[in-house]
Design a protein around this motif. Structure first.
Motif, PDB file in Angstrom:
ATOM      1  N   ILE A   1      -1.232  -8.021  46.311  1.00 50.24           N
ATOM      2  CA  ILE A   1      -0.326  -7.762  45.192  1.00 50.24           C
ATOM      3  C   ILE A   1      -0.887  -6.780  44.173  1.00 50.24           C
ATOM      4  O   ILE A   1      -0.149  -6.185  43.407  1.00 50.24           O
ATOM      5  N   ASP A   2      -2.188  -6.574  44.152  1.00 48.16           N
ATOM      6  CA  ASP A   2      -2.780  -5.732  43.111  1.00 48.16           C
ATOM      7  C   ASP A   2      -2.482  -4.250  43.291  1.00 48.16           C
ATOM      8  O   ASP A   2      -2.049  -3.570  42.357  1.00 48.16           O
ATOM      9  N   ALA A   3      -2.700  -3.709  44.470  1.00 45.94           N
ATOM     10  CA  ALA A   3      -2.663  -2.250  44.655  1.00 45.94           C
ATOM     11  C   ALA A   3      -1.272  -1.633  44.513  1.00 45.94           C
ATOM     12  O   ALA A   3      -1.133  -0.591  43.852  1.00 45.94           O
ATOM     13  N   PRO A   4      -0.213  -2.190  45.111  1.00 50.07           N
ATOM     14  CA  PRO A   4       1.094  -1.524  45.021  1.00 50.07           C
ATOM     15  C   PRO A   4       1.561  -1.367  43.573  1.00 50.07           C
ATOM     16  O   PRO A   4       1.329  -2.230  42.729  1.00 50.07           O
ATOM     17  N   ALA A   5       2.229  -0.237  43.304  1.00 52.23           N
ATOM     18  CA  ALA A   5       2.725   0.099  41.955  1.00 52.23           C
ATOM     19  C   ALA A   5       1.592   0.236  40.953  1.00 52.23           C
ATOM     20  O   ALA A   5       1.796   0.138  39.754  1.00 52.23           O
ATOM     21  N   GLY A   6       0.373   0.468  41.436  1.00 55.55           N
ATOM     22  CA  GLY A   6      -0.762   0.699  40.562  1.00 55.55           C
ATOM     23  C   GLY A   6      -1.674  -0.500  40.452  1.00 55.55           C
ATOM     24  O   GLY A   6      -1.233  -1.608  40.154  1.00 55.55           O
ATOM     25  N   THR A   7      -2.961  -0.286  40.709  1.00 55.64           N
ATOM     26  CA  THR A   7      -3.935  -1.366  40.586  1.00 55.64           C
ATOM     27  C   THR A   7      -4.064  -1.793  39.128  1.00 55.64           C
ATOM     28  O   THR A   7      -3.560  -1.140  38.213  1.00 55.64           O
TER      29      THR A   7
ATOM     30  N   SER B   1      11.012   4.319  39.654  1.00 60.29           N
ATOM     31  CA  SER B   1      11.143   3.212  40.610  1.00 60.29           C
ATOM     32  C   SER B   1       9.950   2.274  40.510  1.00 60.29           C
ATOM     33  O   SER B   1      10.098   1.052  40.544  1.00 60.29           O
ATOM     34  N   SER B   2       8.757   2.851  40.360  1.00 61.13           N
ATOM     35  CA  SER B   2       7.551   2.031  40.268  1.00 61.13           C
ATOM     36  C   SER B   2       7.532   1.213  38.985  1.00 61.13           C
ATOM     37  O   SER B   2       7.236   0.014  39.003  1.00 61.13           O
ATOM     38  N   ILE B   3       7.886   1.832  37.865  1.00 58.29           N
ATOM     39  CA  ILE B   3       7.787   1.151  36.574  1.00 58.29           C
ATOM     40  C   ILE B   3       8.885   0.117  36.392  1.00 58.29           C
ATOM     41  O   ILE B   3       8.621  -1.029  36.006  1.00 58.29           O
TER      42      ILE B   3
ATOM     43  N   GLY C   1      -1.267   6.619  21.719  1.00 60.39           N
ATOM     44  CA  GLY C   1      -0.176   7.547  21.446  1.00 60.39           C
ATOM     45  C   GLY C   1      -0.067   8.663  22.446  1.00 60.39           C
ATOM     46  O   GLY C   1       0.509   9.721  22.154  1.00 60.39           O
ATOM     47  N   GLN C   2      -0.597   8.438  23.663  1.00 59.61           N
ATOM     48  CA  GLN C   2      -0.595   9.468  24.693  1.00 59.61           C
ATOM     49  C   GLN C   2       0.327   9.118  25.856  1.00 59.61           C
ATOM     50  O   GLN C   2       0.230   9.704  26.932  1.00 59.61           O
ATOM     51  N   GLY C   3       1.224   8.156  25.655  1.00 56.98           N
ATOM     52  CA  GLY C   3       2.130   7.748  26.715  1.00 56.98           C
ATOM     53  C   GLY C   3       3.122   8.839  27.056  1.00 56.98           C
ATOM     54  O   GLY C   3       3.329   9.791  26.288  1.00 56.98           O
ATOM     55  N   LYS C   4       3.742   8.709  28.214  1.00 59.95           N
ATOM     56  CA  LYS C   4       4.651   9.746  28.707  1.00 59.95           C
ATOM     57  C   LYS C   4       6.113   9.376  28.494  1.00 59.95           C
ATOM     58  O   LYS C   4       6.991   9.845  29.215  1.00 59.95           O
ATOM     59  N   GLY C   5       6.385   8.522  27.513  1.00 58.04           N
ATOM     60  CA  GLY C   5       7.769   8.152  27.236  1.00 58.04           C
ATOM     61  C   GLY C   5       8.159   6.872  27.926  1.00 58.04           C
ATOM     62  O   GLY C   5       7.470   6.377  28.814  1.00 58.04           O
ATOM     63  N   GLN C   6       9.273   6.327  27.502  1.00 53.51           N
ATOM     64  CA  GLN C   6       9.739   5.036  27.990  1.00 53.51           C
ATOM     65  C   GLN C   6      10.805   5.227  29.073  1.00 53.51           C
ATOM     66  O   GLN C   6      11.940   5.621  28.787  1.00 53.51           O
ATOM     67  N   TRP C   7      10.436   4.948  30.325  1.00 53.59           N
ATOM     68  CA  TRP C   7      11.418   5.022  31.405  1.00 53.59           C
ATOM     69  C   TRP C   7      12.523   3.991  31.198  1.00 53.59           C
ATOM     70  O   TRP C   7      13.670   4.216  31.574  1.00 53.59           O
TER      71      TRP C   7
ATOM     72  N   ARG D   1       6.662  -2.698  39.499  1.00 50.57           N
ATOM     73  CA  ARG D   1       5.795  -3.593  38.731  1.00 50.57           C
ATOM     74  C   ARG D   1       6.417  -4.965  38.517  1.00 50.57           C
ATOM     75  O   ARG D   1       5.774  -5.980  38.804  1.00 50.57           O
ATOM     76  N   PRO D   2       7.656  -5.070  38.015  1.00 52.83           N
ATOM     77  CA  PRO D   2       8.229  -6.416  37.856  1.00 52.83           C
ATOM     78  C   PRO D   2       8.459  -7.128  39.184  1.00 52.83           C
ATOM     79  O   PRO D   2       8.342  -8.360  39.255  1.00 52.83           O
ATOM     80  N   ASN D   3       8.778  -6.384  40.239  1.00 56.74           N
ATOM     81  CA  ASN D   3       8.992  -7.026  41.544  1.00 56.74           C
ATOM     82  C   ASN D   3       7.714  -7.666  42.062  1.00 56.74           C
ATOM     83  O   ASN D   3       7.711  -8.796  42.563  1.00 56.74           O
ATOM     84  N   LEU D   4       6.610  -6.935  41.964  1.00 58.25           N
ATOM     85  CA  LEU D   4       5.331  -7.474  42.430  1.00 58.25           C
ATOM     86  C   LEU D   4       4.857  -8.609  41.532  1.00 58.25           C
ATOM     87  O   LEU D   4       4.218  -9.553  41.997  1.00 58.25           O
ATOM     88  N   THR D   5       5.181  -8.523  40.252  1.00 60.54           N
ATOM     89  CA  THR D   5       4.902  -9.637  39.353  1.00 60.54           C
ATOM     90  C   THR D   5       5.621 -10.887  39.829  1.00 60.54           C
ATOM     91  O   THR D   5       5.059 -11.994  39.808  1.00 60.54           O
ATOM     92  N   ALA D   6       6.861 -10.725  40.292  1.00 64.37           N
ATOM     93  CA  ALA D   6       7.637 -11.859  40.791  1.00 64.37           C
ATOM     94  C   ALA D   6       7.029 -12.438  42.065  1.00 64.37           C
ATOM     95  O   ALA D   6       6.995 -13.658  42.252  1.00 64.37           O
TER      96      ALA D   6
END
Length: 409
Positions: A358-364, A236-238, A378-384, A242-247
């Motif tokens: 706008i900064d803090a929600p969904a990750g600073t 939900s966050s990713i 190369g340590q990502g947790k996959g593509q949601w 993130r795109p919602n807060l960008t908007a």
């Protein structure tokens, strides 16, 4: 580049509505500093909360770029109401992607029609970016779950829900499988919304705490399976947060630019508009460039979601750059307005305060950079976006081809 004629028509509709119906209420929101239930309900009844909800559940099925445009245009007039819609979208996401067919048919049409304004409640006092640190819990009791704990900074907390609550259902040693998600109606015994406390900005937006004291809910209210709570929260966050807060940032940024241009043209120094000064002109040019870059990144990421493409990094980058560039423009705007920017008779003061939310929600920004660093290493947790985006991706016939977007030679 990314907008279709339908997108442009939607923008015109939302902008006309925002200027005609919401703009006249902004002064009241600022003076009352309470939750604007009336404006929230009015916006919800337009059907825009269902912009990404598939049409078979009563939604618009218009995709993520359409969602970005709706939020952006509302935030241009009222950051608070842009935030309200973004939070509602976030609340709907968990049902869209993890709900059973029965849950989708029960809940999504009511969200799409504006009858319910959902939330997602994850953050706690001692668990922000690290969701696994949460302490709120649930225990099984026959056909029910009993929830206890407190959630903070819940968007739309005072608008009725349903509230999507992520709590601990297993031992900490279980790691990512120790959390589960539930839908909690606001009329459940033991459930309490803490009275609204005004914040720095976004006056009119509901942004509060939820308390659960032995709240009993049916087992059917679980979203996904037991142990899916972390996935519900992260996806939900990713894909939405993130795109919602960008908007929201884009809408505030656009308003900053428009107000600064207006001020620089109207304010005169030695019989010349302030805009004639080279330093002022350059600063306005920088604001415009930042906004254009941020919008391009945001639209590209949303466009990729609508195409069903992997775009987690693009969503992260768009949020980071959108917020950082907004804050740079806030400083430039205040330098241009000088003392005039401190007065409450000008909207610039409100826009500056709203921007800090706008900064803090969904990750600073620090969290976004950490995630981008993990990806590069190369340590990502996959593509949601690969796992879930097919649910809301537009059919190929409704997405213009790259060739169709190019101008004729």
């Amino acid at each position: 580049m990314f907008e279709t004629d339908d997108h442009k028509s939607l923008r015109e509709t939302v902008r006309s509505f925002a200027e005609g119906e919401i703009a006249p209420r902004v002064a009241w929101m600022e003076s009352a500093q309470t939750v604007d239930v009336q404006s929230s309900a009015l916006i919800a009844r337009q059907g825009w909360l269902g912009v990404t909800i598939p049409s078979e559940y009563g939604g618009m099925g218009a995709g993520h770029l359409a969602k970005t445009i709706v939020i952006e245009e509302l935030a241009r007039v009222s950051g608070a109401m842009g935030a309200m819609v973004q939070a509602s979208q976030l609340g709907a996401a968990k049902i869209i992607h993890y709900g059973t067919e029965e849950q989708k048919r029960l809940w999504l049409p009511r969200i799409a029609s504006g009858d319910w304004l959902p939330t997602i409640a994850v953050t706690e006092e001692e668990s922000g970016g690290n969701v696994l640190d949460m302490r709120a819990s649930a225990r099984r009791d026959g056909d029910y779950w009993v929830l206890n704990g407190r959630k903070k900074y819940v968007g739309n907390s005072h608008l009725g829900g349903p509230h999507g609550v992520v709590v601990r259902t297993g031992a900490e040693a279980a790691g990512s499988r120790s959390l589960s998600a539930f839908l909690v109606e606001d009329n459940r015994v033991g459930f309490q919304v803490v009275p609204h406390q005004p914040s720095l900005g976004l006056h009119g937006f509901s942004f509060g705490d939820l308390v659960m004291d032995d709240v009993r809910i049916p087992a059917d209210n679980m979203i996904g399976s037991e142990g899916d709570g972390l996935a519900v929260a992260y996806s939900s966050s990713i894909l939405y947060g993130r795109p919602n807060l960008t908007a929201v940032a884009l809408g505030i940024h656009q308003a900053l630019l428009e107000e600064t241009v207006r001020f620089a043209k109207e304010r005169r120094r030695r019989d010349e508009p302030l805009a004639k000064l080279p330093t002022i002109e350059q600063r306005i040019g920088q604001i415009n460039e930042r906004l254009m870059t941020a919008r391009t990144l945001a639209y590209q990421a949303a466009h990729m979601l609508d195409h069903g493409q992997a775009c987690d990094d693009e969503l992260i980058s768009a949020k980071y750059r959108g917020v950082e560039s907004l804050m740079e423009s806030v400083l430039a705007t205040m330098k241009i307005h000088a003392a005039a920017g401190l007065r409450r008779d000008r909207c610039i003061e409100r826009l500056v305060r709203d921007a800090f939310h706008i900064d803090a929600p969904a990750g600073t920004g620090d969290i976004q950079l950490r995630r981008l660093g993990e990806s590069a290493l190369g340590q990502g947790k996959g593509q949601w976006s690969c796992r879930l985006v097919h649910v809301t991706a537009l059919p190929p016939s409704s997405v213009p081809s790259e060739a169709a977007q190019e101008p004729a030679a």
